[in-house]
Design a protein around this motif. Structure first.
Motif, PDB file in Angstrom:
ATOM      1  N   THR A  39       0.810  -1.220   0.000  1.00 42.68           N
ATOM      2  CA  THR A  39       0.000   0.000   0.000  1.00 42.68           C
ATOM      3  C   THR A  39       0.839   1.264   0.000  1.00 42.68           C
ATOM      4  O   THR A  39       0.292   2.380   0.032  1.00 42.68           O
ATOM      5  N   GLY A  40       2.164   1.116  -0.019  1.00 45.14           N
ATOM      6  CA  GLY A  40       3.039   2.273  -0.084  1.00 45.14           C
ATOM      7  C   GLY A  40       3.289   2.953   1.248  1.00 45.14           C
ATOM      8  O   GLY A  40       3.944   4.006   1.297  1.00 45.14           O
ATOM      9  N   ARG A  41       2.797   2.368   2.329  1.00 44.49           N
ATOM     10  CA  ARG A  41       3.021   2.972   3.647  1.00 44.49           C
ATOM     11  C   ARG A  41       4.448   2.750   4.125  1.00 44.49           C
ATOM     12  O   ARG A  41       4.959   3.509   4.945  1.00 44.49           O
ATOM     13  N   LEU A  42       5.091   1.690   3.617  1.00 43.68           N
ATOM     14  CA  LEU A  42       6.432   1.320   4.062  1.00 43.68           C
ATOM     15  C   LEU A  42       7.298   0.988   2.862  1.00 43.68           C
ATOM     16  O   LEU A  42       6.851   0.306   1.924  1.00 43.68           O
ATOM     17  N   GLY A  43       8.528   1.453   2.894  1.00 39.92           N
ATOM     18  CA  GLY A  43       9.505   1.088   1.877  1.00 39.92           C
ATOM     19  C   GLY A  43      10.817   0.707   2.527  1.00 39.92           C
ATOM     20  O   GLY A  43      11.237   1.346   3.496  1.00 39.92           O
ATOM     21  N   ILE A  44      11.432  -0.366   2.040  1.00 40.88           N
ATOM     22  CA  ILE A  44      12.736  -0.797   2.531  1.00 40.88           C
ATOM     23  C   ILE A  44      13.671  -0.827   1.332  1.00 40.88           C
ATOM     24  O   ILE A  44      13.446  -1.573   0.376  1.00 40.88           O
ATOM     25  N   ARG A  45      14.709   0.008   1.377  1.00 43.07           N
ATOM     26  CA  ARG A  45      15.606   0.164   0.236  1.00 43.07           C
ATOM     27  C   ARG A  45      17.056   0.041   0.688  1.00 43.07           C
ATOM     28  O   ARG A  45      17.362   0.247   1.864  1.00 43.07           O
ATOM     29  N   SER A  46      17.928  -0.252  -0.241  1.00 46.31           N
ATOM     30  CA  SER A  46      19.343  -0.399   0.080  1.00 46.31           C
ATOM     31  C   SER A  46      20.055   0.950  -0.014  1.00 46.31           C
ATOM     32  O   SER A  46      19.572   1.894  -0.657  1.00 46.31           O
ATOM     33  N   ALA A  47      21.225   1.023   0.608  1.00 41.11           N
ATOM     34  CA  ALA A  47      22.042   2.230   0.510  1.00 41.11           C
ATOM     35  C   ALA A  47      22.419   2.516  -0.938  1.00 41.11           C
ATOM     36  O   ALA A  47      22.495   3.674  -1.364  1.00 41.11           O
ATOM     37  N   GLU A  48      22.643   1.444  -1.710  1.00 42.28           N
ATOM     38  CA  GLU A  48      23.015   1.615  -3.118  1.00 42.28           C
ATOM     39  C   GLU A  48      21.907   2.282  -3.925  1.00 42.28           C
ATOM     40  O   GLU A  48      22.177   2.977  -4.908  1.00 42.28           O
ATOM     41  N   ASP A  49      20.662   2.110  -3.496  1.00 42.34           N
ATOM     42  CA  ASP A  49      19.531   2.705  -4.205  1.00 42.34           C
ATOM     43  C   ASP A  49      19.122   4.057  -3.640  1.00 42.34           C
ATOM     44  O   ASP A  49      18.195   4.685  -4.167  1.00 42.34           O
ATOM     45  N   THR A  50      19.798   4.495  -2.590  1.00 40.78           N
ATOM     46  CA  THR A  50      19.408   5.749  -1.937  1.00 40.78           C
ATOM     47  C   THR A  50      20.621   6.664  -1.787  1.00 40.78           C
ATOM     48  O   THR A  50      20.869   7.524  -2.635  1.00 40.78           O
ATOM     49  N   TYR A  51      21.392   6.471  -0.744  1.00 42.61           N
ATOM     50  CA  TYR A  51      22.552   7.330  -0.505  1.00 42.61           C
ATOM     51  C   TYR A  51      23.541   7.310  -1.679  1.00 42.61           C
ATOM     52  O   TYR A  51      24.182   8.321  -1.978  1.00 42.61           O
ATOM     53  N   LEU A  52      23.670   6.155  -2.321  1.00 39.25           N
ATOM     54  CA  LEU A  52      24.691   5.980  -3.355  1.00 39.25           C
ATOM     55  C   LEU A  52      24.078   5.765  -4.735  1.00 39.25           C
ATOM     56  O   LEU A  52      24.683   5.156  -5.613  1.00 39.25           O
ATOM     57  N   ALA A  53      22.878   6.284  -4.941  1.00 40.67           N
ATOM     58  CA  ALA A  53      22.161   6.045  -6.203  1.00 40.67           C
ATOM     59  C   ALA A  53      22.919   6.570  -7.416  1.00 40.67           C
ATOM     60  O   ALA A  53      22.785   6.033  -8.528  1.00 40.67           O
ATOM     61  N   ALA A  54      23.741   7.594  -7.213  1.00 39.63           N
ATOM     62  CA  ALA A  54      24.504   8.166  -8.325  1.00 39.63           C
ATOM     63  C   ALA A  54      25.870   7.512  -8.487  1.00 39.63           C
ATOM     64  O   ALA A  54      26.699   7.980  -9.274  1.00 39.63           O
ATOM     65  N   GLY A  55      26.125   6.437  -7.724  1.00 37.00           N
ATOM     66  CA  GLY A  55      27.422   5.784  -7.769  1.00 37.00           C
ATOM     67  C   GLY A  55      28.440   6.438  -6.856  1.00 37.00           C
ATOM     68  O   GLY A  55      29.590   6.008  -6.790  1.00 37.00           O
ATOM     69  N   ARG A  56      28.021   7.461  -6.150  1.00 40.56           N
ATOM     70  CA  ARG A  56      28.836   8.183  -5.184  1.00 40.56           C
ATOM     71  C   ARG A  56      27.870   8.848  -4.218  1.00 40.56           C
ATOM     72  O   ARG A  56      26.653   8.850  -4.445  1.00 40.56           O
ATOM     73  N   PHE A  57      28.370   9.412  -3.144  1.00 42.21           N
ATOM     74  CA  PHE A  57      27.482  10.116  -2.222  1.00 42.21           C
ATOM     75  C   PHE A  57      27.494  11.602  -2.549  1.00 42.21           C
ATOM     76  O   PHE A  57      28.534  12.251  -2.515  1.00 42.21           O
ATOM     77  N   ASP A  58      26.311  12.120  -2.868  1.00 40.78           N
ATOM     78  CA  ASP A  58      26.146  13.524  -3.220  1.00 40.78           C
ATOM     79  C   ASP A  58      25.123  14.131  -2.255  1.00 40.78           C
ATOM     80  O   ASP A  58      23.925  13.851  -2.364  1.00 40.78           O
ATOM     81  N   PRO A  59      25.561  14.951  -1.288  1.00 41.00           N
ATOM     82  CA  PRO A  59      24.617  15.525  -0.325  1.00 41.00           C
ATOM     83  C   PRO A  59      23.467  16.282  -0.968  1.00 41.00           C
ATOM     84  O   PRO A  59      22.319  16.176  -0.519  1.00 41.00           O
ATOM     85  N   ASP A  60      23.750  17.052  -2.013  1.00 42.00           N
ATOM     86  CA  ASP A  60      22.684  17.815  -2.668  1.00 42.00           C
ATOM     87  C   ASP A  60      21.633  16.894  -3.262  1.00 42.00           C
ATOM     88  O   ASP A  60      20.421  17.116  -3.096  1.00 42.00           O
ATOM     89  N   ALA A  61      22.081  15.846  -3.958  1.00 35.24           N
ATOM     90  CA  ALA A  61      21.137  14.914  -4.574  1.00 35.24           C
ATOM     91  C   ALA A  61      20.329  14.178  -3.519  1.00 35.24           C
ATOM     92  O   ALA A  61      19.122  13.942  -3.687  1.00 35.24           O
ATOM     93  N   MET A  62      20.970  13.819  -2.397  1.00 39.86           N
ATOM     94  CA  MET A  62      20.264  13.087  -1.356  1.00 39.86           C
ATOM     95  C   MET A  62      19.223  13.957  -0.674  1.00 39.86           C
ATOM     96  O   MET A  62      18.099  13.516  -0.405  1.00 39.86           O
ATOM     97  N   ILE A  63      19.563  15.205  -0.420  1.00 40.50           N
ATOM     98  CA  ILE A  63      18.585  16.106   0.198  1.00 40.50           C
ATOM     99  C   ILE A  63      17.417  16.345  -0.744  1.00 40.50           C
ATOM    100  O   ILE A  63      16.251  16.347  -0.332  1.00 40.50           O
ATOM    101  N   ASP A  64      17.700  16.511  -2.041  1.00 34.10           N
ATOM    102  CA  ASP A  64      16.618  16.681  -3.020  1.00 34.10           C
ATOM    103  C   ASP A  64      15.730  15.445  -3.071  1.00 34.10           C
ATOM    104  O   ASP A  64      14.492  15.560  -3.156  1.00 34.10           O
ATOM    105  N   ALA A  65      16.334  14.250  -3.013  1.00 35.73           N
ATOM    106  CA  ALA A  65      15.558  13.011  -3.060  1.00 35.73           C
ATOM    107  C   ALA A  65      14.653  12.890  -1.836  1.00 35.73           C
ATOM    108  O   ALA A  65      13.483  12.470  -1.947  1.00 35.73           O
TER     109      ALA A  65
END
Length: 298
Positions: free
Chosen positions: A74-100
């Motif tokens: 129902t979309g109330r809960l999501g479980i995701r990996s660091a690779e798909d979130t913090y490191l989605a761009a292949g590196r850690f980008d604070p600006d991109a993470m805050i925007d996401a």
């Protein structure tokens, strides 16, 4: 370390907190309570794992009574990996993470949820990924997003793997910390549970143990020895204790005597004057009771 310190049951929208834990048992209790409370309050919840699968987190939540399949469907809960979130761009980008994260907040509110909360395991920052050196910057800057009052976060740091100086800087980049719910929080007495790196339960005692709080103190000790399913010694950290009367000390002795063979009640960082009382009365000779030598005055 300054800032607000909040029990996990008291976390509210607007909080950006961190948990520095010494064992997975503490991480599990805090993370499960945080996620469960958000779902019960009608908030949308995301959990970011430090690993490719979320099976471990799903198990925690299911054992806490969450219908994980339904919540995710129902979309109330999501479980995701660091690779798909913090490191989605292949590196850690604070600006991109805050925007996401801002997009996730906006999406949650647009869908009619009461708010948004997120918790993330931060061990990925130690794997040499590009941009990881900007994590402290990110933690400071993302606070502005949570300050808007419609979202909350708990960042999870394992004290066994983060270097002490880096951990101190990261904790200091948050407005506050979260801890497990108190076993006792009445009058001047607070008894907060946690775990040591071996998985044995630790009780951190703060305030005063006197006639008014003696019953609650005894109940907390009994509950701790009965609920320590991981076994091992029970540690009592008294570094924040301001006063304990003789009845409170007797409760320690009595609890030590109730431990099964092989387990001990280990008291650490007891004030010198109280150490002296324990020794004068002879309670330091009680079977199962250990007063750490480092606690005694030199």
């Amino acid at each position: 370390m300054g800032g607000v310190v909040r029990q996990v049951k008291d976390v509210r929208l607007g909080d950006h907190l961190c948990l520095a834990f010494a064992h997975e048992a503490e991480q599990r209790e805090v993370a499960s309570a945080f996620v469960t409370a958000g779902l019960e309050r009608g908030e949308r919840v995301l959990y970011f794992t430090d690993g490719p699968t979320g099976d471990r987190v799903r198990r925690w939540l299911e054992e806490s009574g969450v219908d994980v399949a339904e919540a995710m469907a129902t979309g109330r809960l999501g479980i995701r990996s660091a690779e798909d979130t913090y490191l989605a761009a292949g590196r850690f980008d604070p600006d991109a993470m805050i925007d996401a994260l801002r997009e996730e907040v906006d999406r949650s509110l647009a869908a009619g949820f009461a708010g948004f909360r997120v918790s993330g395991e931060m061990g990925w920052a130690l794997r040499g990924m590009a941009g990881a050196e900007r994590l402290e910057e990110y933690e400071r800057r993302v606070t502005a997003l949570f300050d808007e009052g419609v979202s909350a976060a708990i960042c999870l740091y394992d004290t066994r793997v983060f270097p002490a100086d880096r951990l101190s800087a990261l904790i200091g980049s948050h407005p506050g910390r979260v801890q497990m719910n108190a076993l006792v929080h009445e009058g001047p007495l607070r008894v907060i549970p946690s775990f040591d790196p071996a998985g044995s339960r630790v009780l951190r005692v703060a305030g005063a143990i006197d006639h008014d709080s003696a019953t609650a103190w005894s109940a907390a000790l009994r509950g701790a020895i009965g609920g320590n399913g991981l076994g091992g010694d029970l540690q009592i950290d008294m570094s924040e204790l301001e006063f304990i009367d003789v009845a409170g000390l007797r409760a320690l002795v009595r609890t030590a005597g109730e431990l099964e063979d092989g387990r001990r009640l280990r008291v650490t960082r007891l004030a010198p004057r109280l150490n002296e009382i324990v020794r004068l009365v002879g309670w330091d000779q009680t079977t199962g009771l250990i007063i750490d030598a480092e606690s005694f005055p030199s």
